[in-house]
Write a protein that holds these residues in place. Sequence first.
Motif, mmCIF file in Angstrom:
data_model
loop_
_atom_site.group_PDB
_atom_site.id
_atom_site.type_symbol
_atom_site.label_atom_id
_atom_site.label_comp_id
_atom_site.label_asym_id
_atom_site.label_seq_id
_atom_site.Cartn_x
_atom_site.Cartn_y
_atom_site.Cartn_z
ATOM 1 N N MET A 152 47.160 61.585 42.283
ATOM 2 C CA MET A 152 47.465 60.473 43.164
ATOM 3 C C MET A 152 46.306 60.270 44.131
ATOM 4 O O MET A 152 45.752 61.209 44.664
ATOM 5 N N THR A 153 45.978 59.014 44.365
ATOM 6 C CA THR A 153 44.857 58.702 45.241
ATOM 7 C C THR A 153 45.301 58.244 46.617
ATOM 8 O O THR A 153 44.479 58.091 47.496
ATOM 9 N N ASP A 154 46.574 57.998 46.788
ATOM 10 C CA ASP A 154 47.074 57.407 48.021
ATOM 11 C C ASP A 154 46.379 56.074 48.286
ATOM 12 O O ASP A 154 46.081 55.721 49.419
ATOM 13 N N ALA A 155 46.087 55.366 47.207
ATOM 14 C CA ALA A 155 45.431 54.068 47.310
ATOM 15 C C ALA A 155 46.363 53.085 48.016
ATOM 16 O O ALA A 155 47.554 53.035 47.742
ATOM 17 N N TRP A 156 45.787 52.316 48.922
ATOM 18 C CA TRP A 156 46.573 51.303 49.627
ATOM 19 C C TRP A 156 45.816 49.986 49.542
ATOM 20 O O TRP A 156 44.659 49.901 49.945
ATOM 21 N N PRO A 157 46.464 48.939 49.011
ATOM 22 C CA PRO A 157 45.762 47.666 48.835
ATOM 23 C C PRO A 157 45.588 46.901 50.148
ATOM 24 O O PRO A 157 46.418 46.987 51.047
ATOM 25 N N THR A 158 44.479 46.191 50.232
ATOM 26 C CA THR A 158 44.250 45.300 51.372
ATOM 27 C C THR A 158 44.366 43.846 50.933
ATOM 28 O O THR A 158 44.569 42.971 51.768
ATOM 29 N N GLU A 159 44.236 43.602 49.622
ATOM 30 C CA GLU A 159 44.356 42.236 49.097
ATOM 31 C C GLU A 159 44.699 42.298 47.613
ATOM 32 O O GLU A 159 44.150 43.109 46.872
ATOM 33 N N ILE A 160 45.619 41.437 47.207
ATOM 34 C CA ILE A 160 45.957 41.260 45.797
ATOM 35 C C ILE A 160 45.938 39.766 45.543
ATOM 36 O O ILE A 160 46.610 39.006 46.255
ATOM 37 N N LYS A 161 45.158 39.360 44.549
ATOM 38 C CA LYS A 161 45.026 37.932 44.282
ATOM 39 C C LYS A 161 45.038 37.683 42.775
ATOM 40 O O LYS A 161 44.271 38.299 42.035
ATOM 41 N N VAL A 162 45.916 36.791 42.332
ATOM 42 C CA VAL A 162 45.914 36.358 40.941
ATOM 43 C C VAL A 162 44.954 35.177 40.846
ATOM 44 O O VAL A 162 45.012 34.254 41.667
ATOM 45 N N HIS A 163 44.076 35.197 39.882
ATOM 46 C CA HIS A 163 43.118 34.108 39.707
ATOM 47 C C HIS A 163 43.844 32.804 39.380
ATOM 48 O O HIS A 163 44.948 32.821 38.820
ATOM 49 N N LYS A 164 43.226 31.688 39.712
ATOM 50 C CA LYS A 164 43.857 30.376 39.546
ATOM 51 C C LYS A 164 44.335 30.119 38.127
ATOM 52 O O LYS A 164 45.366 29.497 37.922
ATOM 53 N N ASP A 165 43.573 30.601 37.139
ATOM 54 C CA ASP A 165 43.977 30.375 35.743
ATOM 55 C C ASP A 165 44.921 31.468 35.234
ATOM 56 O O ASP A 165 45.284 31.483 34.063
ATOM 57 N N HIS A 166 45.316 32.392 36.106
ATOM 58 C CA HIS A 166 46.259 33.468 35.818
ATOM 59 C C HIS A 166 45.758 34.458 34.768
ATOM 60 O O HIS A 166 46.537 35.202 34.187
ATOM 61 N N SER A 167 44.449 34.464 34.528
ATOM 62 C CA SER A 167 43.868 35.336 33.501
ATOM 63 C C SER A 167 43.471 36.707 34.032
ATOM 64 O O SER A 167 43.095 37.580 33.242
ATOM 65 N N ALA A 168 43.532 36.908 35.335
ATOM 66 C CA ALA A 168 43.130 38.185 35.927
ATOM 67 C C ALA A 168 43.745 38.346 37.307
ATOM 68 O O ALA A 168 44.196 37.373 37.921
ATOM 69 N N LEU A 169 43.720 39.592 37.776
ATOM 70 C CA LEU A 169 44.198 39.932 39.101
ATOM 71 C C LEU A 169 43.083 40.735 39.769
ATOM 72 O O LEU A 169 42.506 41.630 39.144
ATOM 73 N N THR A 170 42.763 40.380 40.997
ATOM 74 C CA THR A 170 41.792 41.152 41.767
ATOM 75 C C THR A 170 42.550 41.889 42.857
ATOM 76 O O THR A 170 43.388 41.307 43.540
ATOM 77 N N ILE A 171 42.258 43.185 42.966
ATOM 78 C CA ILE A 171 42.911 44.004 43.981
ATOM 79 C C ILE A 171 41.848 44.808 44.718
ATOM 80 O O ILE A 171 40.985 45.422 44.105
#
Length: 126
Positions: free
Chosen positions: A1-20
């Motif tokens: 476990m990394t204890d990762a905590w997101p600061t931003e989650i964004k689905v691309h406009k064409d819904h082909s990818a997610l940036t976190i």
Amino acid sequence: MTDAWPTEIKVHKDHSALTIAFEDGSSFTLPAEYLRVESPSAEVQGHSAADRQLVAGKREVRIAEVIPVGNYAVRLVFDDGHSTGIYTWDTFHELGREQEARWTRYQQELASRNLSRDTPGTVRRH
């Protein structure tokens, strides 16, 4: 476990990818196809390593919806109807860190079974 905590989650406009992006400064752009074939769901991962499924034909899959699950994860709904995977922050962080190796392995597994990213199919992984 990394204890990762997101600061931003964004689905691309064409819904082909997610940036976190994460507090540790890491950021990953994860294609919908990659997220779908590496889904943490029991349907894909099985209940043991022997039950893992190789999912083909998902080149054009898109992320239809992102549903929060408490404060630790999201459920991704894909336009092919798959919606059972719960992606924790640690899962996203791991998928991002291991993306190149996992993607290479996936493509090799497809080729070894004469499957394609374009032709649907599911087989048990070894």
